[in-house]
Design an enzyme around this catalytic site. Sequence first.
Site, PDB file in Angstrom:
ATOM      1  N   SER A 138       0.861  -1.181   0.000  1.00 13.45           N
ATOM      2  CA  SER A 138       0.000   0.000   0.000  1.00 13.45           C
ATOM      3  C   SER A 138       0.895   1.229   0.000  1.00 13.45           C
ATOM      4  O   SER A 138       2.065   1.139   0.414  1.00 13.45           O
ATOM      5  CB  SER A 138      -0.846   0.003   1.279  1.00 13.45           C
ATOM      6  OG  SER A 138      -1.428   1.271   1.492  1.00 13.45           O
ATOM      7  N   TYR A 151      -1.290  -0.076  10.938  1.00 15.06           N
ATOM      8  CA  TYR A 151      -1.589  -0.478   9.550  1.00 15.06           C
ATOM      9  C   TYR A 151      -0.383  -0.159   8.649  1.00 15.06           C
ATOM     10  O   TYR A 151       0.057  -1.000   7.864  1.00 15.06           O
ATOM     11  CB  TYR A 151      -2.849   0.228   9.028  1.00 15.06           C
ATOM     12  CG  TYR A 151      -3.121  -0.119   7.578  1.00 15.06           C
ATOM     13  CD1 TYR A 151      -3.496  -1.403   7.214  1.00 15.06           C
ATOM     14  CD2 TYR A 151      -2.956   0.830   6.564  1.00 15.06           C
ATOM     15  CE1 TYR A 151      -3.705  -1.741   5.882  1.00 15.06           C
ATOM     16  CE2 TYR A 151      -3.166   0.502   5.233  1.00 15.06           C
ATOM     17  CZ  TYR A 151      -3.538  -0.782   4.896  1.00 15.06           C
ATOM     18  OH  TYR A 151      -3.727  -1.113   3.579  1.00 15.06           O
TER      19      TYR A 151
HETATM   20  C1  8X3 Z   1      -4.951   1.594   1.510  1.00 18.74           C
HETATM   21  C2  8X3 Z   1      -4.542   2.957   1.134  1.00 18.74           C
HETATM   22  O1  8X3 Z   1      -3.903   5.300   1.932  1.00 18.74           O
HETATM   23  O2  8X3 Z   1      -5.891   4.301   2.897  1.00 18.74           O
HETATM   24  O3  8X3 Z   1      -3.895   0.774   1.827  1.00 18.74           O
HETATM   25  O4  8X3 Z   1      -3.738   3.525   3.545  1.00 18.74           O
HETATM   26  S1  8X3 Z   1      -4.524   4.039   2.454  1.00 18.74           S
END
Ligand code: 8X3
Length: 250
Positions: A138, A151
Site C-alpha cells: 500500500s 496499519y
Molecule cells: C490503503 C490505502 O492510503 O488508505 O492501503 O492507507 S490508504
Amino acid sequence: MKRIALITGATSGIGKATAESFANAGIDLILCGRRREVLDELKEYFSEKVRVTILAFDVRNQTDVAKAIESLPEEWKNIDILVNNAGNAHGLEPIQDGNIADWDAMIDGNVKGLLYVSKAVMPIMVAREKGHIINLSSVAGKYTYPNGAVYCASKSAVEAISEGMRHDLTKYGIKITNIAPGAVETDFSLVRFKGDSERAKKVYEGFDPIQPEDVADAILYAINTPDRVTIADIVLYAKAQAAPTMIHRK
Ligand code: 8X3
C-alpha cells in the site's frame, strides 16, 4: 502455456478483480478466502472461462494455510503466480488509543498471513525454478500517516518482505512484484471503520478513487512482461491524490 494463479482474499475487492482479469487472460485460478459460499459462487462464475478450484481458509491460521495448500491435487500444485492480496485495516486512531485486537488482526493478517501462504508456495516455485509472487502492499507502506501507525507498519513490513524475497528468490528465477495502491474504492474502509458505512463512504467522496480493476490491470501488466523483465514495484495513486492523506476533493 497455461498458467495457474493462487489468489488470496479473492472474494472481494482487488482480489476478485484480479481473478476476473486473470480469467479473461486464460489463467487457471486457485481462489482463496474465508467465505466458502462466496468462493463457490465465484467458482461457478469463472468456470465458464478457465479451470477453477477453491480453498477456504483464514491466512492467519498457519495450520489451515499449510493444510489447504498441501491438499491441492497434483494438477493444481504447479502454481505459477501467487497473489498475496488478503489483508485489511482495522481502526484509525492515535496509537495511544489503539485497540490491541485491531493491531493483532493487522499484524497477523497483513504480515504473518502473507508469510504463511508464501511459506507454503515458495518451495514449489524454488523446485521448478520459476514463479511470480505479487505482494499487495500500500502507499501506507511507503509513508506513515497520522492515526495509521500499525496499519502502515504492517504494509512497511510487506515492502521489506518483497525486497527480501527478491534478494533470496531471484537466483531461482522467481519474480517479485510489490504493488502499492492508494485510495481504492473497496470494502477496505468499511472494514477499517467496523461497518460504519457513512464514515466509509466519506473516504471516497469528492474525487474519483482508484477502482479494483485498475489495480488488477497493473497486476496483469506485471505478469505479462517478457521473461527477462521484472516489474519490481508499482505505486498507484488516484489522480486527485498527492500523498496517502492528501486528496483534493471537490
Ligand atoms: C490503503 C490505502 O492510503 O488508505 O492501503 O492507507 S490508504
